[in-house]
Design an enzyme around this catalytic site. Structure first.
Site, PDB file in Angstrom:
ATOM      1  N   GLY A  88     -34.391   2.347  31.740  1.00  0.00           N
ATOM      2  CA  GLY A  88     -35.223   2.688  31.124  1.00  0.00           C
ATOM      3  C   GLY A  88     -35.039   1.518  29.845  1.00  0.00           C
ATOM      4  O   GLY A  88     -33.176   0.560  30.214  1.00  0.00           O
ATOM      5  N   GLY A  90     -33.579  -0.427  27.561  1.00  0.00           N
ATOM      6  CA  GLY A  90     -31.882  -0.177  26.935  1.00  0.00           C
ATOM      7  C   GLY A  90     -32.035  -1.062  25.187  1.00  0.00           C
ATOM      8  O   GLY A  90     -31.233  -1.262  24.993  1.00  0.00           O
ATOM      9  N   GLY A 124     -28.034  -3.328  22.594  1.00  0.00           N
ATOM     10  CA  GLY A 124     -29.058  -3.515  22.522  1.00  0.00           C
ATOM     11  C   GLY A 124     -29.613  -4.952  22.271  1.00  0.00           C
ATOM     12  O   GLY A 124     -30.987  -5.156  21.237  1.00  0.00           O
ATOM     13  N   ARG A 181     -42.344  -0.514  37.174  1.00  0.00           N
ATOM     14  CA  ARG A 181     -41.410  -1.676  38.467  1.00  0.00           C
ATOM     15  C   ARG A 181     -41.471  -0.882  39.041  1.00  0.00           C
ATOM     16  O   ARG A 181     -41.869   1.101  39.147  1.00  0.00           O
ATOM     17  CB  ARG A 181     -40.016  -1.200  37.589  1.00  0.00           C
ATOM     18  CG  ARG A 181     -40.045  -2.763  36.148  1.00  0.00           C
ATOM     19  CD  ARG A 181     -38.162  -1.420  35.084  1.00  0.00           C
ATOM     20  NE  ARG A 181     -38.516  -2.217  33.363  1.00  0.00           N
ATOM     21  CZ  ARG A 181     -39.004  -3.308  33.678  1.00  0.00           C
ATOM     22  NH1 ARG A 181     -37.509  -4.087  34.253  1.00  0.00           N
ATOM     23  NH2 ARG A 181     -38.094  -4.273  32.355  1.00  0.00           N
ATOM     24  N   ASP A 250     -35.360  -1.698  40.287  1.00  0.00           N
ATOM     25  CA  ASP A 250     -35.365  -1.906  38.010  1.00  0.00           C
ATOM     26  C   ASP A 250     -35.812  -2.795  37.980  1.00  0.00           C
ATOM     27  O   ASP A 250     -36.683  -3.324  36.756  1.00  0.00           O
ATOM     28  CB  ASP A 250     -34.896  -0.771  37.236  1.00  0.00           C
ATOM     29  CG  ASP A 250     -33.220  -1.397  37.516  1.00  0.00           C
ATOM     30  OD1 ASP A 250     -32.697  -2.132  38.609  1.00  0.00           O
ATOM     31  OD2 ASP A 250     -32.720  -2.550  36.518  1.00  0.00           O
ATOM     32  N   ASP A 260     -37.181  -9.939  35.146  1.00  0.00           N
ATOM     33  CA  ASP A 260     -36.096  -9.474  34.645  1.00  0.00           C
ATOM     34  C   ASP A 260     -35.034 -11.294  35.293  1.00  0.00           C
ATOM     35  O   ASP A 260     -33.963 -10.585  35.926  1.00  0.00           O
ATOM     36  CB  ASP A 260     -35.764  -8.342  35.155  1.00  0.00           C
ATOM     37  CG  ASP A 260     -35.630  -7.352  33.774  1.00  0.00           C
ATOM     38  OD1 ASP A 260     -36.275  -7.606  32.969  1.00  0.00           O
ATOM     39  OD2 ASP A 260     -35.191  -6.230  34.293  1.00  0.00           O
TER      40      ASP A 260
HETATM   41  P1  AMP Z   1     -30.571  -5.364  33.717  1.00  0.00           P
HETATM   42  O1  AMP Z   1     -29.436  -5.817  34.307  1.00  0.00           O
HETATM   43  O2  AMP Z   1     -31.012  -6.878  32.764  1.00  0.00           O
HETATM   44  O3  AMP Z   1     -32.018  -5.727  34.271  1.00  0.00           O
HETATM   45  O4  AMP Z   1     -30.688  -4.589  32.814  1.00  0.00           O
HETATM   46  C1  AMP Z   1     -29.984  -3.423  33.642  1.00  0.00           C
HETATM   47  C2  AMP Z   1     -30.084  -1.731  32.426  1.00  0.00           C
HETATM   48  O5  AMP Z   1     -29.230  -2.449  31.436  1.00  0.00           O
HETATM   49  C3  AMP Z   1     -31.242  -1.705  31.960  1.00  0.00           C
HETATM   50  O6  AMP Z   1     -31.659  -0.198  31.662  1.00  0.00           O
HETATM   51  C4  AMP Z   1     -31.276  -2.251  30.314  1.00  0.00           C
HETATM   52  O7  AMP Z   1     -31.928  -2.092  29.357  1.00  0.00           O
HETATM   53  C5  AMP Z   1     -29.855  -2.408  30.104  1.00  0.00           C
HETATM   54  N1  AMP Z   1     -29.281  -3.122  29.432  1.00  0.00           N
HETATM   55  C6  AMP Z   1     -28.701  -4.509  30.403  1.00  0.00           C
HETATM   56  N2  AMP Z   1     -28.830  -4.615  28.479  1.00  0.00           N
HETATM   57  C7  AMP Z   1     -28.625  -4.284  27.673  1.00  0.00           C
HETATM   58  C8  AMP Z   1     -27.746  -3.892  26.675  1.00  0.00           C
HETATM   59  N3  AMP Z   1     -27.218  -5.207  26.534  1.00  0.00           N
HETATM   60  N4  AMP Z   1     -27.554  -3.327  25.738  1.00  0.00           N
HETATM   61  C9  AMP Z   1     -28.435  -2.172  26.307  1.00  0.00           C
HETATM   62  N5  AMP Z   1     -29.499  -1.780  27.225  1.00  0.00           N
HETATM   63  C10 AMP Z   1     -29.153  -3.375  28.070  1.00  0.00           C
HETATM   64 MG    MG Z   2     -33.259  -5.146  34.113  1.00  0.00          MG
END
Ligand code: AMP
Ligand code: MG
Length: 492
Positions: A88, A90, A124, A181, A250, A260
């Site tokens: 989700g 995040g 976040g 996605r 995702d 992404d």
């Molecule tokens: P990503 O690798 O950027 O596609 O992220 C994978 C998952 O980790 C997704 O659910 C993002 O929303 C979550 N995520 C990545 N970075 C953060 C962060 N700094 N804080 C919270 N969730 C994160």
């Molecule tokens: Mg992502």
């Protein structure tokens, strides 16, 4: 009066289990880095007001625009092959959707806007480096003509985030034709929530693939079209030397846009085994693996869709397989058509893939720069006087000469004259790509000196990738050995 966003939200109308209603977390001292004025106009937003103090409040998450219905979307996904049933948003909040000047519905999302129920252990937030990288690379992709999410704005938060070190925090305003996605389908499939799956599929058909609704098997048609869109997208990545870096399910858009941007990068010297991402230890997402991973991810999508393909499980599996079998042919067709254009071949011959493959092989053996080889080949297409500029890119220039003789022979069967061919090649073989060493230098200037002038300049150069820009010719050059970047970090 507040700034008007012509929101017309549809995702927020879906059942509550599709998302969490959630406003962005405010930040201490926002400062606008950049607003994409052309994109604002395209979205029917007022760029003057958006770049003013009130706009900054919205673009930093300090205030929610009227008629926004902020949500964090739920999804699951395979990360490096491991299934995670709940990921989700995040660190992202979907503010809502607007219908742009061309009648296309677009999501407006803040990324780095604070924790959500999906944050798990994350804060976040986003650091300024990854925000600038996503801004630059996604806008470069758009200028190159590839399907991609866009960057509407970047703003500093005035707060720091803790990564390996303390870094300035930032928020990116991202625009996408949607944020659904492959992993969104997996979210419902793993919960055996067939009703949710059907609602999502109907939503996606309505929004992205309306022709599928006309089919007597709409969900099969949906799968076919997503497969076609991804086969085409990944072929186009290969044509420009792009490496996504984290092709988790995702991070694969149902609409077929590049999405992404994390540790993504462009190749300098051609080598299909190129990997930049520090977290991709096994090379799962190496340049040359991307087509196979595309199919792997689409197979996960097909699995998720099984309950919709047929009530009879065996028939559903047969439908899924039939759809997946078509992927390779679609990819190969798109890949080879693109390569032909890159070589100036506007007609099609059986031996063309071999000719193109032999050039790539020679480039790999001779560490020839991918982008420059094709760009300079465009000029060599007008006449052999320009050969020297190409051959000098090869460790052993004779490898180019041998290939070029075959290429010229093949070109002699083409109807166009040299000048026409050169012009046709120059619009598919860019001069400027976001080379890693430049992206890193831009980030370094921002982080260490609060200097965004290099970011602005690189962004401007990348907005016209197919034009010679003599004043900025150095941006087209590959890195010197000491400038070479071997690793990129997603920095999340
Ligand atoms: P990503 O690798 O950027 O596609 O992220 C994978 C998952 O980790 C997704 O659910 C993002 O929303 C979550 N995520 C990545 N970075 C953060 C962060 N700094 N804080 C919270 N969730 C994160
Ligand atoms: Mg992502």
């Amino acid at each position: 009066m507040t700034i008007h966003f012509p929101f017309d939200n549809t995702y927020a109308r879906l059942p509550e289990r599709f998302f969490a209603r959630m406003a962005p977390t405010s930040v201490r001292a926002p400062r606008l880095i950049r607003l994409n004025r052309d994109l604002a106009l395209q979205l029917r937003l007022d760029p003057d007001r958006l770049s003013g103090p009130e706009g900054l409040e919205l673009l930093s998450g300090n205030r929610v625009p009227d008629a926004a219905e902020p949500i964090a979307m739920a999804y699951a996904g395979h990360q490096f092959g491991q299934f995670v049933p709940q990921l989700g948003d995040g660190r992202a909040i979907l503010l809502g959707e607007v219908v742009d000047r061309d009648g296309i519905r677009r999501d407006i999302q803040l990324k780095g806007s604070g924790p959500t129920p999906f944050s798990r252990r994350g804060d976040g937030r986003a650091a300024v480096g990854p925000v600038l990288r996503e801004y630059l690379v996604s806008e470069a992709m758009a200028a190159l003509g590839l399907p991609t999410t866009r960057a509407l704005a970047a703003a500093l938060t005035g707060e720091t985030v803790v990564r390996e070190t303390r870094l300035p925090g930032a928020v990116l305003t991202r625009v996408a034709s949607s944020h659904v996605r492959v992993g969104t389908f997996q979210f419902f499939a793993v919960r055996q929530d067939v009703e949710g799956l059907r609602l999502l599929a109907d939503y996606v058909i309505g929004r992205h693939y309306p022709q599928a609704a006309e089919s007597d098997r709409p969900y099969r048609a949906l799968l076919d079209q997503v497969i076609a869109a991804q086969a085409n997208l990944i072929a186009r990545w290969l044509h420009i030397g792009f490496i996504h870096g984290v092709m988790n399910t995702d991070n694969m858009s149902i609409a077929g846009e590049t999405i992404d941007y994390g540790p993504c990068a462009f190749m300098d010297a051609y080598d299909p085994a190129t990997v930049f991402s520090s977290i991709d230890q096994q090379g799962r997402y190496a340049y040359g693996n991307q087509p196979r991973i595309g199919l792997w991810n689409l197979t996960r999508l097909a699995e998720a869709l099984l309950p919709l393909l047929s009530e009879d499980e065996e028939k559903a599996v047969a439908e899924a397989n039939e759809a997946l079998v078509a992927y390779s042919g679609k990819f190969e067709a798109a890949y080879h058509a693109g390569l032909r254009h890159k070589l100036g071949l506007l007609t099609k011959r059986e031996e063309d893939p071999t000719l193109a493959g032999d050039l790539l092989k020679a480039m790999a053996e001779n560490q020839a720069d991918f982008t420059l080889t094709f760009r300079r080949l465009s000029d060599a297409a007008a006449g052999p006087e320009a050969d020297e500029a190409v051959r000098s890119l090869f460790i052993n220039p004779l490898a180019y000469d041998a290939w070029a003789a075959r290429w010229r022979e093949r070109l002699s069967h083409e109807p166009q004259d040299g000048a026409t061919r050169q012009a046709a090649m120059r619009v598919v073989n860019p001069a400027y790509i976001p080379r890693n060493h430049h992206v890193e230098a831009v980030i370094q200037a921002a982080v260490e000196r609060d200097d965004f002038a290099p970011f602005e300049e690189l962004l401007m150069v990348l907005s016209q990738p197919y034009e010679d820009q003599p004043a900025f010719a150095h941006y087209a050059e590959p890195p010197e050995p000491h400038e070479r970047v071997y690793r990129t970090f997603c920095g999340t």
